[in-house]
Scaffold this active site. Structure first.
Site, PDB file in Angstrom:
ATOM      1  N   LYS A  65       0.825  -1.197   0.000  1.00  0.00           N
ATOM      2  CA  LYS A  65       0.000   0.000   0.000  1.00  0.00           C
ATOM      3  C   LYS A  65       0.869   1.262   0.000  1.00  0.00           C
ATOM      4  CE  LYS A  65      -3.581  -0.080   2.828  1.00  0.00           C
ATOM      5  NZ  LYS A  65      -4.404   0.190   4.032  1.00  0.00           N
ATOM      6  N   GLU A 117      10.564  -5.568   3.400  1.00  0.00           N
ATOM      7  CA  GLU A 117      10.747  -6.890   2.795  1.00  0.00           C
ATOM      8  C   GLU A 117      10.328  -6.879   1.326  1.00  0.00           C
ATOM      9  OE1 GLU A 117       9.275  -6.286   5.689  1.00  0.00           O
ATOM     10  OE2 GLU A 117       9.656  -7.897   7.154  1.00  0.00           O
ATOM     11  N   GLY A 167      -4.580  -4.316   5.022  1.00  0.00           N
ATOM     12  CA  GLY A 167      -3.978  -5.480   4.383  1.00  0.00           C
ATOM     13  C   GLY A 167      -4.720  -6.781   4.640  1.00  0.00           C
ATOM     14  N   ARG A 168      -5.012  -7.070   5.893  1.00  0.00           N
ATOM     15  CA  ARG A 168      -5.589  -8.384   6.218  1.00  0.00           C
ATOM     16  C   ARG A 168      -7.031  -8.521   5.756  1.00  0.00           C
ATOM     17  NH1 ARG A 168      -4.185  -5.430  10.630  1.00  0.00           N
ATOM     18  NH2 ARG A 168      -5.765  -4.854  12.148  1.00  0.00           N
ATOM     19  N   GLU A 180      -4.058 -10.378  14.314  1.00  0.00           N
ATOM     20  CA  GLU A 180      -3.600  -9.005  14.106  1.00  0.00           C
ATOM     21  C   GLU A 180      -4.737  -8.023  14.398  1.00  0.00           C
ATOM     22  OE1 GLU A 180      -2.047  -7.520  10.144  1.00  0.00           O
ATOM     23  OE2 GLU A 180      -0.177  -7.472  11.269  1.00  0.00           O
ATOM     24  N   HIS A 188      -3.863 -36.995  13.120  1.00  0.00           N
ATOM     25  CA  HIS A 188      -2.630 -37.779  13.240  1.00  0.00           C
ATOM     26  C   HIS A 188      -1.465 -36.913  13.680  1.00  0.00           C
ATOM     27  CE1 HIS A 188      -4.189 -41.501  11.321  1.00  0.00           C
ATOM     28  NE2 HIS A 188      -5.069 -40.631  10.848  1.00  0.00           N
ATOM     29  N   LYS A 217       9.854  -3.156  14.083  1.00  0.00           N
ATOM     30  CA  LYS A 217      10.309  -2.501  12.843  1.00  0.00           C
ATOM     31  C   LYS A 217      11.356  -1.435  13.150  1.00  0.00           C
ATOM     32  CE  LYS A 217       6.155  -2.495   9.938  1.00  0.00           C
ATOM     33  NZ  LYS A 217       5.186  -1.629   9.285  1.00  0.00           N
TER      34      LYS A 217
END
Lengths: 538, 538
Positions: A209, A215, A267-268, A354, A385, A500
């Protein structure tokens, strides 16, 4: 937004008393599930979706108090304020309009004087055209070859939702495109993808955005350099999804084009916007993406309009509050009995943790209760399992079981023990919630099951694009409705800032270390200094 | 095995008192990490591995009491009994000899009159030869083509460890083989893999100790039918890894051959045996698999012989006990800052939760404390953009951070903000434990970080096969050492039986339903009946 301390509400006390009652033997789930009409009373249907909470540790009174709690906190009103474009993200003074990304003109939703539906639709038309042009070979790479490998460069909300949807709909990915996600700044991630793609046929989609995500930019730069090393013209191989005016919004010079995203979708919550739309239209075809939006829209309308007692996401949210704050479970397992939904747990893990992993309410008051729980999960029967030993005989945690009536690959019909594999899967899906609820006595203590372990079962008719949209919207609505009960802001994430900031300081030291070989201990203390020395001398 | 109630030990009380002390402000991690020689006192090195627990909420006294606890419970003695072949799996009257799978003749480990090292080595020689024959094209599919696609059919412990190791070493998978895992009975899992493989070039490896695992047999049957439909001779495309004499141990007729596994290695501990060895030798080459074993063996020797105060897995185990039973954390996050380690969390989730998610001790007494915690995780920095909001500002949980000094793909050196991507990754790995520990004050309550959140950092020199072996053995040893403190049996899993039994009953009803259209409500109650009707009428 409600200003009061939630724990001072009379209904909160009533719920606490009910929780004490639920410690008593007669409230064990093995008895509750035998009640007349248990399933009928504690389940709700919508077209394509069925929610069964009959194996939750609730009774009619608990549900009544929970609906009272929701009412006193005005959560459905708040939800409608959200979908109407009010600035419900108070700390950042923004609207939260992921639901507008599922609406089409002539509908309108105004934020100040901007119509979000129109803005989002304009971008949608752009990537509809773009995906067609790529599929038709009108837009090609710099050596004239058609695109085949699509690499999404984005992290967190810029890929988890898209990854979930692309896996869920992978059986319908008939556009001959391969989709990769380059999220982590780990160079091993880049190296793995670089080995698999054909650079001449690769389209990179850089999603950020602000276009400042460290990253993502590091990966985009690495990809750009890689394409140049291969003798290709990077400008013909890159698109961006970013805010208007961001450093990545640069369609004229260095990239094919940009698609805009807006500050009113975090974002999410962004998979319905261009963040999901650009890669999913390329991978699945635009039409299938639009069908996904329509499914989500159905659930949005339901969440906005259904009466509390029939409102699936609200019921899910209130049971979340009950399990967390009254029965004191600290986790939620998400177990889809469907391999295409294998990335649902990771998406909901971000979406929920978040959004709701907060310690203050919207007014800045410290919360008197814990908000978010820890979400985790793997597909069933795999999970049986793996960690279900603990689910049955160790630390209890509530589970969302998810079933799909019709599999995507229904041409394989081999039978073992008299049933198809799909039926075998369902035999397990049917049995696990019962086993967790009922438990079992045994003379051998190692074979004793205490039971009373709660779960919800959510059933989808199939894994059509519409179904996946409904499922996504269900969890989005459920997440924000829980937040609205507590009065927290599910749209900010200040908790990621400190890490950050420290990483930025450490990075600067790395750069100067490289240049000047300075001792770094003075700046960050001996522990950080130790690691810098270890890394930089390797 | 210790018979006493662990909470009645004097040292347990001392630890409880210490835990109270750790609630006080002066014991906040932000102060502890400033202590002189903090890192030196609370870290340990081995060749290739570094364990830093300086950011755990411990002091010298806590560690002293924890070592006292370990001594009073005889955990290292118990560990040595395990590696010596004693029947430490009491409920099933079996030894637990995964460590023997890392040993070579002339070493011996006898169980009754059988030498486990020799048995395991014989099988190892068989799959060493087999993998060479496949790679050299001496063994081919039924149409004469060499094998390229290897599909492992197995669930739980029959694939999670192998998946972890194969991802970790994927950069070195130079045998031109593709490796797939078909675990879930979900037909969509089969369908997805069936689309990707070339049947003529496919080798199926069916892994089940008893050869009665429902999911595995259903998938094997489906695969067999699929190969027949393609006009291929299945017997030339299947191998099994199973117990001697099991229904799948049938090298003469229907398959290429069988490789044996033994009852003294449980599924979740089996990646060092033929369970991992057959697929990993094909995927990576046998030599690399043997190097993996040698790395694991190094850590095994360390765990057996190192003094408690220097014993990495024991330190990890004791901190696990401290965080769980005294500081009352219910989760453990596993966050590898390395994408090739992306499947480590899922493997440890099974290894740990299935081993230690128990409610009774080895004598059948109800445990007075909780044993296993809930393990979950994703790679960093991805996790920072997903659930770390909650890690910093929500419900606290301890974290194992894992770093790798040298990446596997070191040919990509592009720099952003002055650092390589690998350095950026490390800037974050260095910063997160500090941010979690220190916290930060702020006038804005939404930007306040309480800190005091504990973590361990485990550093590997690289992702060589040896390193991955050390990492695996570290977590295996740590898991069983925790179990030995509580006095539970980490090798059984009776908690999965009830669900299996119910599923078997439901399956039988499905079969008769299909034939006789009977109403099923009478057998399983109305809830199960409802689901059967929904599914079988779809």
């Amino acid at each position: 937004m409600p200003d009061s301390d939630i724990t001072r509400l009379a209904v909160w006390d009533k719920l606490k008393k009910k929780a004490e009652e639920f410690e008593k033997p007669h409230k064990h789930l093995k008895h509750l599930i035998d009640e007349k009409d248990r399933l009928k009373r504690f389940s709700k249907s919508l077209p394509g979706v069925f929610l069964d909470y009959s194996r939750q540790r609730v009774d009619g009174e608990v549900m009544g108090y929970l609906f009272e709690l929701a009412k006193s906190r005005g959560v459905l009103d708040r939800f409608r304020q959200m979908t109407d474009g009010k600035k419900v993200n108070g700390t950042e003074n923004r609207a939260a309009l992921h639901t507008a990304a599922r609406r089409f003109p002539p509908e309108t939703v105004y934020i100040d004087d901007r119509d979000a539906v129109k803005e989002l639709h304009t971008v949608r038309e752009q990537f509809q055209r773009f995906s067609r042009q790529v599929h038709d070979g009108e837009i090609r790479g710099s050596t004239g070859k058609t695109f085949r490998d699509v690499v999404v460069i984005g992290i967190g909300g810029s890929y988890l939702g898209t990854e979930f949807v692309s896996c869920a709909l992978e059986p319908f990915a008939d556009r001959r495109m391969h989709l990769y996600f380059l999220a982590n700044v780990d160079i091993d991630d880049f190296g793995t993808i670089a080995e698999r793609i054909d650079p001449e046929r690769t389209l990179w989609i850089v999603i950020s955005k602000s276009y400042t995500t460290t990253e993502t930019l590091a990966n985009a730069n690495q990809a750009y350099a890689f394409m140049e090393e291969k003798g290709l013209e990077p400008s013909r191989h890159f698109v961006t999804v970013t805010s208007r005016g961001s450093p990545g919004d640069d369609p004229e010079s260095h990239i094919i084009r940009s698609f805009h995203m807006f500050d009113y979708i975090g974002g999410r919550y962004s998979v319905s916007s261009a963040v999901g739309g650009v890669p999913l239209s390329l991978y699945l075809g635009y039409d299938r993406f639009e069908r996904f939006l329509k499914g989500a829209r159905e659930m949005d309308i339901h969440a906005e309009n259904a009466a509390p007692e029939k409102n699936l996401p609200l019921i899910g949210a209130l049971i979340g509050i009950w399990n967390n704050n009254f029965l004191h479970y600290s986790n939620l397992g998400i177990i889809p009995y469907s391999s295409p939904l294998r990335k649902l747990p990771a998406h909901i893990q971000q979406l929920y943790m978040e959004s709701n992993g907060k310690s203050v309410d919207e007014n800045g008051n410290e919360l008197p209760v814990s908000s978010g729980v820890i979400v985790f999960g793997e597909p069933g029967t795999n999970a049986q399992h793996s960690f279900f030993q603990l689910a049955h005989q160790g630390r209890p945690f509530p589970v969302d079981f998810i079933g799909v009536l019709k599999p995507s690959y229904d041409q394989y019909k081999n039978r073992s023990k008299g049933v198809t594999n799909h039926q075998e899967l369902w035999a397990n899906l049917i049995s696990q919630p019962m086993a967790l609820a009922q438990g079992k006595e045994d003379e051998n203590p190692a074979k004793r099951f205490e039971g009373n372990r709660p779960s919800t079962t959510l059933v989808l008719d199939d894994l059509s694009a519409e179904s996946v949209g409904r499922l996504l919207s269900y969890y989005e609505a459920r997440t924000v409705l829980e937040a609205f009960v507590w009065g927290i802001n599910p749209f900010d994430q200040f908790g990621v800032e400190l890490g950050k900031k420290l990483a930025s300081d450490v990075r600067k030291t790395m750069v100067s270390y490289g240049e000047e070989k300075k001792d770094t201990g003075a700046l960050h203390g001996p522990i950080v200094s130790f690691y810098l020395d270890r890394l930089l001398s390797t």
